[in-house]
Design a protein around this motif. Structure first.
Motif, mmCIF file in Angstrom:
data_model
loop_
_atom_site.group_PDB
_atom_site.id
_atom_site.type_symbol
_atom_site.label_atom_id
_atom_site.label_comp_id
_atom_site.label_asym_id
_atom_site.label_seq_id
_atom_site.Cartn_x
_atom_site.Cartn_y
_atom_site.Cartn_z
ATOM 1 N N SER A 4 0.820 -1.234 -0.034
ATOM 2 C CA SER A 4 -0.160 0.050 0.170
ATOM 3 C C SER A 4 0.948 1.267 -0.001
ATOM 4 N N THR A 5 0.218 2.508 -0.118
ATOM 5 C CA THR A 5 0.987 3.738 -0.477
ATOM 6 C C THR A 5 1.747 4.009 0.698
ATOM 7 N N GLY A 6 1.530 3.581 1.808
ATOM 8 C CA GLY A 6 2.091 3.948 3.122
ATOM 9 C C GLY A 6 3.283 3.245 3.382
ATOM 10 N N LYS A 7 3.747 2.389 2.435
ATOM 11 C CA LYS A 7 4.899 1.511 2.740
ATOM 12 C C LYS A 7 6.038 1.978 1.702
ATOM 13 N N VAL A 8 6.198 3.112 1.615
ATOM 14 C CA VAL A 8 7.084 3.440 0.399
ATOM 15 C C VAL A 8 8.462 4.118 1.033
ATOM 16 N N GLY A 9 8.704 4.153 2.154
ATOM 17 C CA GLY A 9 10.019 4.541 2.707
ATOM 18 C C GLY A 9 10.115 6.329 2.488
ATOM 19 N N ALA A 10 11.268 6.669 2.380
ATOM 20 C CA ALA A 10 11.424 8.269 2.165
ATOM 21 C C ALA A 10 12.102 8.649 0.912
ATOM 22 N N PHE A 11 11.600 10.011 0.364
ATOM 23 C CA PHE A 11 11.534 10.335 -0.965
ATOM 24 C C PHE A 11 11.752 11.785 -0.878
ATOM 25 N N LYS A 12 12.255 12.298 -1.994
ATOM 26 C CA LYS A 12 12.440 13.715 -2.310
ATOM 27 C C LYS A 12 12.563 13.925 -3.816
ATOM 28 N N LEU A 13 11.630 14.980 -4.272
ATOM 29 C CA LEU A 13 11.670 15.358 -5.841
ATOM 30 C C LEU A 13 12.998 16.199 -6.085
ATOM 31 N N LEU A 14 13.708 15.791 -7.007
ATOM 32 C CA LEU A 14 15.099 16.423 -7.339
ATOM 33 C C LEU A 14 15.041 17.418 -8.232
ATOM 34 N N ARG A 15 14.514 16.952 -9.538
ATOM 35 C CA ARG A 15 14.518 17.999 -10.609
ATOM 36 C C ARG A 15 13.481 17.644 -11.665
ATOM 37 N N ASN A 35 9.172 13.430 -31.539
ATOM 38 C CA ASN A 35 7.973 13.092 -30.749
ATOM 39 C C ASN A 35 7.816 14.397 -29.657
ATOM 40 N N PRO A 36 6.677 14.495 -29.188
ATOM 41 C CA PRO A 36 6.314 15.566 -28.420
ATOM 42 C C PRO A 36 7.358 15.600 -27.048
ATOM 43 N N GLN A 37 7.611 16.920 -26.585
ATOM 44 C CA GLN A 37 8.448 16.774 -25.481
ATOM 45 C C GLN A 37 7.572 16.725 -24.255
ATOM 46 N N MET A 38 8.030 16.052 -23.330
ATOM 47 C CA MET A 38 7.470 15.807 -22.207
ATOM 48 C C MET A 38 8.270 16.509 -20.816
ATOM 49 N N GLN A 39 7.749 16.256 -19.748
ATOM 50 C CA GLN A 39 8.470 16.728 -18.546
ATOM 51 C C GLN A 39 8.883 15.590 -17.520
ATOM 52 N N ARG A 40 10.056 15.358 -17.505
ATOM 53 C CA ARG A 40 10.526 14.316 -16.668
ATOM 54 C C ARG A 40 10.768 14.716 -15.165
ATOM 55 N N VAL A 41 10.070 14.519 -14.309
ATOM 56 C CA VAL A 41 9.971 14.569 -12.829
ATOM 57 C C VAL A 41 10.887 13.290 -12.337
ATOM 58 N N TYR A 42 11.820 13.841 -11.613
ATOM 59 C CA TYR A 42 12.747 12.650 -11.187
ATOM 60 C C TYR A 42 12.732 12.979 -9.509
ATOM 61 N N GLY A 43 12.778 11.655 -9.006
ATOM 62 C CA GLY A 43 12.899 11.612 -7.374
ATOM 63 C C GLY A 43 13.818 10.702 -6.831
ATOM 64 N N VAL A 44 14.591 10.843 -5.673
ATOM 65 C CA VAL A 44 15.031 10.100 -5.027
ATOM 66 C C VAL A 44 14.433 9.434 -3.944
ATOM 67 N N ALA A 45 14.746 7.967 -3.796
ATOM 68 C CA ALA A 45 13.979 7.337 -2.776
ATOM 69 C C ALA A 45 14.761 6.180 -1.869
ATOM 70 N N PHE A 46 14.589 6.057 -0.727
ATOM 71 C CA PHE A 46 15.476 5.289 0.101
ATOM 72 C C PHE A 46 14.492 4.558 1.146
ATOM 73 N N ALA A 47 14.870 3.607 1.806
ATOM 74 C CA ALA A 47 14.148 2.791 2.415
ATOM 75 C C ALA A 47 13.747 3.602 4.001
ATOM 76 N N SER A 48 14.596 4.519 4.581
ATOM 77 C CA SER A 48 14.599 5.243 5.399
ATOM 78 C C SER A 48 15.100 6.482 5.407
ATOM 79 N N GLU A 49 14.545 7.233 6.210
ATOM 80 C CA GLU A 49 14.946 8.832 6.124
ATOM 81 C C GLU A 49 16.405 9.245 6.547
ATOM 82 N N GLN A 50 16.959 8.364 7.170
ATOM 83 C CA GLN A 50 18.445 8.391 7.435
ATOM 84 C C GLN A 50 19.211 8.091 6.213
#
Ligand SMILES: [Zn+2]
Ligand SMILES: [Zn+2]
Length: 616
Positions: free
Chosen positions: A152-163, A175-190
Motif C-alpha cells: 500500500s502507499t503507506g509503505k514507500v520509505g522516504a523520498f524527495k523530488l529532485l529535478r 516526438n512531443p516533449q514531455m516533462q520528466r519529474v525525477y525523485g530519489v527514494a530510500f528505505a529510511s529517512e536516514q
C-alpha cells in the motif's frame, strides 16, 4: 537481486505511481508516459500541455504525495484484455499509454524495444502474443503496469523530488516533449538524508569548480568545446599521475614508443576502426586528396611497430608503453568538464605475447592497477567479462581458445580475490574477454577505471606472429591495458575524490612560503629556502606580497597547499620553521619547530613514497 533491493525497487516504483496520482490531482489534464525506477530513485514522464513545471512546484506535489502516502491506499492488481485496455486509455484520454498498447498489439511483443530496459517495467511483457495486460489501482488512480509494488502507499520509505527536465517521448526528437519529474527514494529517512548530503558534497567537489578555483585547466571558445587546456598547475598533476604509471611500467619491462597523431585511412580500414568509429573520427583530407584521420586509439599504430620485424618466441612478451592523446568527435551536448572530452590522453600500453603467457602478463598489469588505486585510497571491485558459449557465433576464433584464455583469467582472479568478483557471461567483446576494475571514491561512488582487454582480432587483422620453437609462424595475442584509462577522466575523478586536497605527491603546489614582512633578510631567507626546495624537486612558491600574514595563510588554504611556512625574524635567526599542515594530512601529536633542511627532506620523502599523511 536480494530481498532488500527487491523491496527498495518496489518502493521506488510505487512512488512513481504516487507521483503520477499527485500530479493528476493537481493538474487533472495530465497525460502520462512511462514511470520507471532508475538508480537511487524513479521518474515519471508527464505531458502537461502548456503548464511548465519547475522546482517551485515540488513542495505542492510532494505535499500531495504525502497525503496519498498517509491515505495508505492498497495497490490492487487487475487484468484486462488488450482491446479493452486500449478502450480504457481512450476513455481516460491517455494517448501515450494507448500508443504503447497499440505497439504491443501490433508487435505482439514488448512495446518498447526502443525504450530503456528499465522502462519496460510499465507494461506487461508478452513473449509472442499478448492477450491481456495488467493494471494497478491505488485510490482512484489506475495505471498500466506489471508491478511489483509495495502492498500500500503507506509503505514507500522516504523520498524527495529532485529535478524536472525535458524529455522527448520515447527519446525521439520528432516526438512531443514531455516533462520528466525525477525523485530519489530510500528505505529510511536516514538513508535519504545521507544520500542528499552526499549530493551536496559532490556539488561542492565538482571538478569543474575546483579546477577553476585551483587553476588546473581551462577551456577557450576559440579552441573549442571538449578540448581542455592544461595550466602549469594542472600539467604538474598530469605528470605526477602519469609518472607513477610509467615508473611501474618500466619496472615491468614496458618500452616507450612514439607514434604520429594521424594516419592514412588504410590503417583503420584494415583494423576495422574506420567503420567502428565512423562518426567519431576526425577526418583530414590532404592537399593531394588523400584521406587521413586523427587517431581515436593507438593500438593499430603500435601493431605496425611490432610488425616491423620478424619476432622470435624468445623476444616475447614485447610490451610498448606510450602516453599520448587520441581524438574523438563527441557530440557537443555530451561534453562535460573533463569527464567527456574530445582530446583524450591515454596512458596506453600494449603487450604482444603468446597465449600461455596471458596469465603472467595480466598479473603484472593487475599489480600496477592495485598499486595505483591503493595509493589513491580507492577500493577496487572486479568484473571478469567472458563470452557466452550459447552465442559462440558472435565471437571470433574457436571456442577452445576462448575457454583456455578465460580459464587463465579465472585462475588469476581467484588467486587474487577468491570468489569476490562479478562474472559477466556475454559481456566480453567479440574479439576477447577482459577484466574490468571499478574504483570507489571518497563519496562512495563507483567509477569504471582500468581494464585488461585481450584482443584476438588485431593480431589476426594485421597478421602478427612470432616464430615458435618449431620454426613455425604462431599467431600471438595482444593485451590492451590502461591504468588510468585517460588522464582527463581520471583527474575528474581524483579531483572530486580528494575535493582538491591532494596528497603531497599530487599537489600542484606542495609548500607555500609566506613572509611575515618585506624585510630584506626575511625575503632573502624565504627565497633561499624555496631554492633549496626546488633543488630537491619540490613544488614551492614564495608569497612576499605586502599583505598581512593572516591573509597569506588564508590564500594558501584556498589553494589547499599541504604545507605553509611563515618566515619572520625568529625563523631567520634560528633557521627553524613551524610548518602549518593542511588539516586532513595532520597526525595530531606534540610538535616542535624543526630545522629547514629536516623539513624539506621530510616533505620530499612524502612525495617520493606517495603517502597521504604528513610525517612531521
Ligand atoms: Zn507499477
Ligand atoms: Zn589498445
Amino acid at each position: 537481486m536480494t530481498e532488500k533491493t527487491d523491496q527498495l525497487h518496489a518502493m521506488r516504483h510505487s512512488l512513481a505511481h504516487i507521483l503520477a496520482l499527485s500530479v493528476k490531482r493537481i493538474w487533472p489534464h495530465a497525460k502520462f508516459g512511462v514511470g520507471p525506477v532508475v538508480e537511487n530513485g524513479f521518474y515519471y514522464d508527464i505531458d502537461l500541455g502548456d503548464t511548465k513545471l519547475s522546482e517551485e512546484d515540488f513542495p505542492k506535489i510532494e505535499a500531495e504525495m504525502r497525503k496519498i502516502i498517509k491515505e495508505d491506499q492498497p495497490f490492487e492488481k487487475s487484468t484486462k484484455p488488450l482491446n479493452e485496455a486500449i478502450k480504457w486509455t481512450e476513455a481516460w484520454e491517455q494517448p501515450y499509454k494507448k500508443e504503447l498498447l497499440n505497439d504491443l498489439a501490433r508487435a505482439g511483443t514488448t512495446v518498447a524495444k526502443d525504450l530503456d530496459k528499465n522502462e519496460l517495467g510499465t507494461i506487461t511483457e508478452g513473449d509472442s502474443k499478448v492477450d491481456s495486460v495488467s493494471f494497478y489501482t491505488n485510490g482512484d488512480f489506475t495505471d498500466l503496469c506489471r508491478g511489483p509494488h509495495v502492498a500500500s502507499t503507506g509503505k514507500v520509505g522516504a523520498f524527495k523530488l529532485l529535478r524536472v527536465s525535458g524529455a522527448y517521448w520515447r527519446g525521439k526528437e520528432d516526438n512531443p516533449q514531455m516533462q520528466r519529474v525525477y525523485g530519489v527514494a530510500f528505505a529510511s529517512e536516514q538513508e535519504l538524508e545521507a544520500y542528499l548530503k552526499m549530493l551536496e558534497e559532490a556539488k561542492a567537489r565538482d571538478h569543474r569548480k575546483i579546477g577553476q578555483e585551483m587553476d588546473l585547466f581551462t577551456f577557450s571558445d576559440l579552441v573549442g568545446p571538449g578540448l581542455p587546456l592544461w595550466t602549469p598547475r594542472g600539467t604538474v598533476m598530469r605528470e605526477a599521475l602519469d609518472g607513477f604509471v610509467q615508473e611501474m611500467r618500466k619496472e615491468y619491462g614496458y618500452e616507450a614508443v612514439a607514434i604520429p597523431h594521424i594516419t592514412k585511412k588504410d590503417l583503420y580500414e584494415k583494423s576495422g576502426h574506420w567503420a567502428k568509429f565512423a562518426d567519431e573520427l576526425f577526418r583530414i583530407k590532404t592537399r593531394e586528396g588523400h584521406e587521413f584521420a586523427m587517431k581515436p586509439m593507438n593500438c593499430p599504430h603500435h601493431t605496425q611497430i611490432y610488425a616491423s620485424h620478424q619476432r622470435s618466441y624468445r623476444d616475447l612478451p614485447i610490451r610498448y608503453r606510450e602516453t599520448t592523446m587520441v581524438y574523438r568527435d563527441e557530440q557537443t551536448g555530451e561534453l562535460g568538464g573533463l569527464s567527456r572530452v574530445r582530446s583524450i590522453t591515454q596512458d596506453d600500453a600494449h603487450v604482444f605475447c603468446r597465449y600461455p603467457q596471458i596469465k603472467q602478463e595480466a598479473l603484472k598489469i593487475w599489480d600496477m592497477i592495485e598499486r595505483f588505486y591503493t595509493t589513491l585510497g580507492m577500493d577496487l571491485r572486479l568484473r571478469l567479462s567472458v563470452h557466452d558459449p550459447e552465442a559462440q557465433d558472435a565471437y571470433m576464433g574457436d571456442p577452445k581458445t576462448w575457454d583456455k584464455v578465460e580459464n587463465q583469467l579465472k585462475e588469476l582472479a581467484e588467486e587474487k580475490v577468491g570468489k569476490d568478483y562479478e562474472y559477466g557471461v556475454g559481456e566480453a567483446a567479440f574479439y576477447g574477454p577482459k577484466l574490468d576494475f571499478m574504483a570507489k571514491d571518497a563519496l562512495g561512488r563507483e567509477h569504471q577505471v582500468a581494464t585488461i582487454q585481450l584482443d584476438f582480432n588485431q593480431p589476426e587483422g594485421f597478421d602478427l606472429t612470432c616464430v615458435n620453437e618449431k620454426g613455425e609462424h604462431e599467431r600471438i595475442v595482444m593485451i590492451h591495458c590502461a591504468i588510468t584509462g585517460s588522464l582527463e577522466r581520471s583527474l575528474s575523478i581524483i579531483i572530486e575524490h580528494y575535493g582538491g586536497k591532494f596528497p603531497v605527491w599530487l599537489a600542484p603546489e606542495q609548500i607555500r612560503i609566506a613572509t611575515l614582512n618585506q624585510e630584506d633578510a626575511i625575503v632573502a631567507f624565504a627565497e633561499n629556502l624555496a631554492k633549496q626546495a626546488k633543488e630537491m624537486g619540490l613544488r614551492v612558491t614564495v608569497d612576499n606580497a605586502q599583505e598581512s600574514v593572516g591573509k597569506k595563510i588564508r590564500e594558501a588554504e584556498v589553494m589547499k597547499v599541504p604545507y605553509t611556512v611563515v618566515i619572520g625574524g625568529k625563523e631567520v635567526e634560528t633557521k627553524e620553521v613551524n610548518p602549518r599542515i593542511r588539516q586532513d594530512m595532520e597526525v595530531p601529536h606534540e610538535r616542535q619547530p624543526i630545522g629547514t633542511e629536516e623539513f624539506l627532506k621530510s616533505v620530499a620523502n612524502e612525495a617520493r613514497s606517495r603517502v597521504s599523511k604528513s610525517s612531521l
